[in-house]
Write an enzyme that holds these catalytic residues in place. Structure first.
Site, short mmCIF file in Angstrom:
data_model
loop_
_atom_site.label_atom_id
_atom_site.label_comp_id
_atom_site.label_asym_id
_atom_site.label_seq_id
_atom_site.Cartn_x
_atom_site.Cartn_y
_atom_site.Cartn_z
N GLU A 6 0.82 -1.22 0.00
CA GLU A 6 0.00 0.00 0.00
C GLU A 6 0.84 1.26 0.00
OE1 GLU A 6 -2.51 -0.46 3.40
OE2 GLU A 6 -3.75 -2.00 2.43
N HIS A 24 7.88 -5.40 7.61
CA HIS A 24 7.04 -5.54 8.79
C HIS A 24 7.72 -6.52 9.75
CE1 HIS A 24 3.25 -3.89 6.89
NE2 HIS A 24 3.90 -4.24 5.79
N HIS A 81 9.27 -1.27 2.98
CA HIS A 81 9.24 -1.40 4.45
C HIS A 81 9.14 -2.86 4.80
CE1 HIS A 81 5.27 -0.65 2.78
NE2 HIS A 81 4.79 -1.47 3.68
#
Ligand code: AMP
Length: 116
Positions: A96, A103, A101
């Site tokens: 999104e 997680h 990134h």
């Protein structure tokens, strides 16, 4: 190269999000909508939109993301019980925010690896 995202503003602290870690290559902060009790994002300081855009010169940064995940997992006290690292890529991967990134997810028993 796509436009910068909100993550660049967090990295530069133009949006005052508490940082868990920052060095010359990567930054880590808590996910704004945690899916599990520990949900941290580890991001490169450089705006790289997706894993598809990673180049050889980013290898140190990508490795640093793993090292920082390991350190934060220990700090959060979830290293021994375990955790999961996820990087989503593009539409089918469910990405999104188009700034890579990782997680870091843990603090509870995680479900099956994938729901499709
Ligand atoms: P992904 O689906 O892998 O692109 O994940 C994007 C993640 O960024 C989601 O888990 C969001 O909850 C998280 N997120 C979006 N905006 C923010 C923000 N301002 N601060 C922290 N996390 C955010």
């Amino acid at each position: 190269m796509t436009e910068e995202t909100i993550f660049s503003k967090i990295i530069r602290q133009e949006i005052p999000t508490p940082l868990l870690y920052q060095d010359e290559l990567v930054t880590a902060f808590r996910d704004i909508a945690p899916r599990v009790s520990t949900h941290i994002l580890i991001v490169p300081n450089k705006h790289i939109p997706t894993i598809n855009d990673v180049s050889e010169s980013d290898e140190l940064t990508m490795g640093r993301m793993i090292s920082v995940a390991k350190t934060l997992a220990k700090e959060e006290g979830i290293d021994e019980k375990g955790y999961r690292l996820i990087i989503n890529c593009n539409e089918d991967g469910g990405q999104e925010v188009f700034h890579i990134h990782m997680h870091l997810l843990g603090g509870q028993r995680l479900g099956p690896m994938l729901s499709v």
